[in-house]
Design an enzyme around this catalytic site. Structure first.
Site, short mmCIF file in Angstrom:
data_model
loop_
_atom_site.label_atom_id
_atom_site.label_comp_id
_atom_site.label_asym_id
_atom_site.label_seq_id
_atom_site.Cartn_x
_atom_site.Cartn_y
_atom_site.Cartn_z
N CYS A 114 -5.64 -9.48 -7.66
CA CYS A 114 -4.83 -8.95 -6.55
C CYS A 114 -5.06 -9.75 -5.27
O CYS A 114 -4.11 -10.19 -4.63
CB CYS A 114 -5.17 -7.48 -6.33
SG CYS A 114 -4.30 -6.77 -4.94
N CYS A 161 -1.17 -9.81 -5.85
CA CYS A 161 -0.44 -9.02 -4.84
C CYS A 161 -0.45 -9.62 -3.44
O CYS A 161 0.59 -9.76 -2.80
CB CYS A 161 -1.04 -7.62 -4.70
SG CYS A 161 -1.89 -6.96 -6.13
N LYS A 204 0.94 -13.29 -2.99
CA LYS A 204 2.36 -13.17 -3.37
C LYS A 204 3.18 -12.52 -2.26
O LYS A 204 4.22 -13.04 -1.86
CB LYS A 204 2.45 -12.35 -4.67
CG LYS A 204 3.80 -12.14 -5.24
CD LYS A 204 4.49 -10.84 -4.99
CE LYS A 204 3.76 -9.56 -4.88
NZ LYS A 204 3.78 -8.70 -6.03
N GLU A 212 10.03 -11.82 -8.59
CA GLU A 212 9.46 -11.97 -7.25
C GLU A 212 9.36 -13.45 -6.87
O GLU A 212 9.73 -13.85 -5.76
CB GLU A 212 8.07 -11.33 -7.20
CG GLU A 212 8.14 -9.81 -7.24
CD GLU A 212 6.79 -9.11 -7.27
OE1 GLU A 212 6.74 -7.93 -6.95
OE2 GLU A 212 5.78 -9.76 -7.62
N HIS A 248 17.84 9.37 12.01
CA HIS A 248 19.10 8.64 12.14
C HIS A 248 18.99 7.56 13.21
O HIS A 248 18.39 7.82 14.25
CB HIS A 248 20.21 9.63 12.51
CG HIS A 248 21.56 9.00 12.56
ND1 HIS A 248 22.23 8.64 11.42
CD2 HIS A 248 22.33 8.66 13.61
CE1 HIS A 248 23.40 8.10 11.77
NE2 HIS A 248 23.47 8.10 13.09
N GLU A 266 17.51 8.18 5.48
CA GLU A 266 18.12 9.51 5.64
C GLU A 266 19.07 9.82 4.49
O GLU A 266 19.36 10.98 4.20
CB GLU A 266 18.85 9.64 6.99
CG GLU A 266 20.06 8.75 7.15
CD GLU A 266 20.72 8.87 8.53
OE1 GLU A 266 20.85 10.00 9.03
OE2 GLU A 266 21.08 7.84 9.11
C1 FAD Z 1 1.29 -12.73 -9.45
C2 FAD Z 1 0.82 -11.30 -9.50
C3 FAD Z 1 1.31 -10.40 -8.58
C4 FAD Z 1 0.90 -9.07 -8.61
N1 FAD Z 1 1.42 -8.22 -7.68
C5 FAD Z 1 1.02 -6.94 -7.67
C6 FAD Z 1 1.50 -6.05 -6.68
O1 FAD Z 1 2.32 -6.41 -5.83
N2 FAD Z 1 1.05 -4.77 -6.69
C7 FAD Z 1 0.13 -4.33 -7.61
O2 FAD Z 1 -0.26 -3.17 -7.57
N3 FAD Z 1 -0.33 -5.16 -8.58
C8 FAD Z 1 0.08 -6.44 -8.62
N4 FAD Z 1 -0.42 -7.30 -9.57
C9 FAD Z 1 -1.35 -6.76 -10.59
C10 FAD Z 1 -2.76 -6.62 -10.04
O3 FAD Z 1 -3.18 -7.85 -9.51
C11 FAD Z 1 -3.68 -6.15 -11.16
O4 FAD Z 1 -3.17 -4.99 -11.74
C12 FAD Z 1 -5.08 -5.86 -10.64
O5 FAD Z 1 -5.65 -6.99 -10.02
C13 FAD Z 1 -5.97 -5.40 -11.81
O6 FAD Z 1 -7.29 -5.20 -11.37
P1 FAD Z 1 -8.48 -5.36 -12.40
O7 FAD Z 1 -9.70 -4.91 -11.67
O8 FAD Z 1 -8.15 -4.74 -13.67
O9 FAD Z 1 -8.56 -6.91 -12.72
P2 FAD Z 1 -8.63 -8.18 -11.78
O10 FAD Z 1 -8.29 -7.86 -10.38
O11 FAD Z 1 -7.87 -9.22 -12.48
O12 FAD Z 1 -10.17 -8.54 -11.79
C14 FAD Z 1 -10.82 -8.99 -12.92
C15 FAD Z 1 -11.91 -9.94 -12.48
O13 FAD Z 1 -12.78 -10.18 -13.58
C16 FAD Z 1 -13.12 -11.54 -13.59
N5 FAD Z 1 -13.56 -11.84 -14.95
C17 FAD Z 1 -12.81 -11.91 -16.09
N6 FAD Z 1 -13.60 -12.11 -17.16
C18 FAD Z 1 -14.86 -12.16 -16.68
C19 FAD Z 1 -16.13 -12.33 -17.31
N7 FAD Z 1 -16.25 -12.44 -18.62
N8 FAD Z 1 -17.23 -12.35 -16.52
C20 FAD Z 1 -17.14 -12.22 -15.18
N9 FAD Z 1 -15.97 -12.04 -14.55
C21 FAD Z 1 -14.85 -12.00 -15.29
C22 FAD Z 1 -11.87 -12.25 -13.13
O14 FAD Z 1 -12.16 -13.53 -12.63
C23 FAD Z 1 -11.38 -11.30 -12.06
O15 FAD Z 1 -11.90 -11.62 -10.80
C24 FAD Z 1 -0.04 -8.64 -9.57
C25 FAD Z 1 -0.55 -9.54 -10.50
C26 FAD Z 1 -0.13 -10.85 -10.47
C27 FAD Z 1 -0.68 -11.82 -11.48
#
Ligand code: FAD
Length: 461
Positions: free
Chosen positions: A42, A47, A50, A180, A436, A441
């Site tokens: 994110c 997010c 973007k 997007e 308004h 609205e």
């Molecule tokens: C281009 C794009 C736009 C988006 N726009 C939106 C939006 O506008 N609104 C919205 O709500 N959501 C949006 N999302 C989705 C949102 O980013 C994800 O749903 C959210 O980040 C999920 O959180 P998470 O904690 O599951 O994983 P992540 O935020 O992906 O975090 C996972 C972390 O784990 C780390 N990792 C992975 N494997 C390992 C490992 N083995 N050891 C150590 N670290 C590891 C990764 O590097 C990462 O930092 C977007 C996604 C993308 C790709």
């Protein structure tokens, strides 16, 4: 047995950081590992950057509309390098904020890729730690299909760091990330081809909204290459321009190909099998309603579980887990009525059921719609319309779905999501006085239900 930590979290993204901070706040000894950058998708490549690019690209339309309001501007020019670098700076700042949040909460950060060795042991970059409880929050990653020339394609990960803005870009996919970025590159002046397998974008969203977004993308000058599949990407001496070969022998040329056809959970190669954590058919970690995996002391939240892949959902799941396991406040994440938005131009936002879902699940419903030209464009003549829709369960009068395609839809629907969550009825909407003149609205002045059956363009796929 004494463990190094009460909780160890793999992945410092939205879900992992939230869970670790809250657990530490409840008094737990918490460690977390991250193999890329703290903040996760994110903050680092989702997010936030973007949305900043969306803001950047929208100025193009504002400049066009300004003339009718009396402004004379020299023809505007744009520097991709300035936008890209300023976005990168903001991402760096947020990365720092997240690092300080962890530190301030007393969470110990281990940089490196985490891998489960058994139910209580995690290996990170050659170092081993043990924990009583473990949370997997590794998120997801973009997938590019195995076609010849895939090495020339980028994904959203790389889109934020392009050395220069391409003159032409082909974006492959019909989901929210694809539309997007189509809007972003279009606004910044690139010629955009949007290549999708289906006849319309945004499968799974309300059908009429899908059509409204699809038409507006076309209207904004994006070439919609529907019902098309890419067979191979051919480079010119190993670089751009690329010839994109499609099924049935078609082809077109572009300067950059970006795949946004889907994301896969980061569940491979992290030792799940060694700890007895099972994945489902789609490769996501299988969890119960408490986010618990098939291993008794291991939980998983966020995109790696492939429930609703949005940041606020990952935050909610992580927070619920931490409160339940470390705060003595058991609570389950509530995945009902999660609002969401697509930051295309204009935006789509919704909460609750689509018309198609409501018909299937609730039987008799009343549907209220409104389509109009926004006031702002009456002077400028921009061919952009706003579409709004309320879906009401006939038996209870409850508003079960709110949908909007139009400027600021996300900001508006966020407020209406509270009403839907609170169980507001159509009578409550009718009793609410409008502000308004606003587009919003309209949501409290839709008096006449559409005559059934709905003029649906195509049955839900
Ligand atoms: C281009 C794009 C736009 C988006 N726009 C939106 C939006 O506008 N609104 C919205 O709500 N959501 C949006 N999302 C989705 C949102 O980013 C994800 O749903 C959210 O980040 C999920 O959180 P998470 O904690 O599951 O994983 P992540 O935020 O992906 O975090 C996972 C972390 O784990 C780390 N990792 C992975 N494997 C390992 C490992 N083995 N050891 C150590 N670290 C590891 C990764 O590097 C990462 O930092 C977007 C996604 C993308 C790709």
């Amino acid at each position: 047995m004494a463990y190094d930590y009460d909780l160890f979290v793999i992945g410092a993204g939205s879900g992992g950081v939230r869970a670790s901070r809250i657990a530490a706040g409840h008094g737990a000894r918490v460690g977390i590992c991250e193999d890329f950058r703290v903040g996760g998708t994110c903050v680092i490549r989702g997010c936030v950057p973007k949305k900043l690019l969306v803001y950047g690209s929208k100025f193009a339309h504002e400049f066009e509309d300004a003339a009718a309001y009396g402004w004379t501007l020299a023809p505007p020019t744009h520097s991709w390098a300035t936008l890209r670098d300023n976005v990168a700076k903001e991402v760096d700042r947020l990365n720092g904020v997240y690092l300080r949040l962890l530190e301030g909460a007393g969470v110990k950060l281990h940089m490196g890729r985490g891998r489960l060795m058994d139910r209580h042991t995690i290996e990170i970059a050659g170092q081993t730690v043990t924990a009583d409880k473990i949370l997997v929050a590794t998120g997801g990653a973009p997938v590019v299909p195995e076609i010849p020339g895939r090495e020339f394609a980028i994904t959203s990960n790389e889109a934020f760091h392009l050395p220069e803005l391409p003159k032409r870009i082909a974006i492959v996919g019909g989901g929210y990330i694809a539309v997007e970025f189509a809007g972003i590159f279009n606004g910044l002046g690139a010629e955009v081809d949007l290549v999708l397998r289906r006849d319309r974008v945004l499968r799974g969203f309300d059908e009429e909204c899908r059509t409204a977004v699809h038409d507006s993308l076309k209207q904004s000058g994006i070439t919609m290459r529907t019902e098309m599949q890419i067979q191979r990407i051919q480079a010119t001496n190993g670089k751009a321009p690329f010839t994109v070969h499609t099924q049935l022998g078609g082809m077109f040329e572009t300067d950059l190909v970006m795949y946004a056809t889907g994301r896969a959970p980061n569940a491979n190669g992290i030792g799940l099998d060694k700890a007895g954590v099972q994945v489902d058919k789609a490769g996501a970690i299988a969890v119960d309603e408490w986010s618990k995996t098939t291993a008794d002391n291991i939980w998983a939240v966020g995109d790696v579980t492939d429930r609703i892949n949005l940041t606020p959902v990952a935050l909610m799941e992580g927070h619920c887990f931490a409160d339940t396991e470390f705060g003595g406040k058991p609570r389950k994440a509530d995945h009902r009525d999660v609002p969401s938005a697509v930051f295309c131009q204009p935006e789509l936002a919704n909460v609750g059921l689509t018309e198609e879902e409501a018909r299937m699940r609730l039987g008799e419903i009343r549907v209220f719609t409104s389509a109009f030209k926004p006031m702002k464009y009456t002077l400028s003549g921009r061919q952009q319309r706003t579409f709004m829709k309320l879906i009401v369960e006939a038996a209870t009068d409850k508003v079960v779905g709110v949908h909007m395609v139009g400027d600021d839809a996300a900001e508006l629907v966020q407020g209406l999501a509270i009403a839907v969550k609170a169980g507001a009825t159509k009578a409550h909407f009718d009793a609410t006085v409008g502000i308004h003149p606003t587009a919003g609205e309209e949501f409290v002045t839709m008096r006449t239900a559409r005559v059934e059956p709905a003029p649906s363009r195509k049955a839900a796929e």
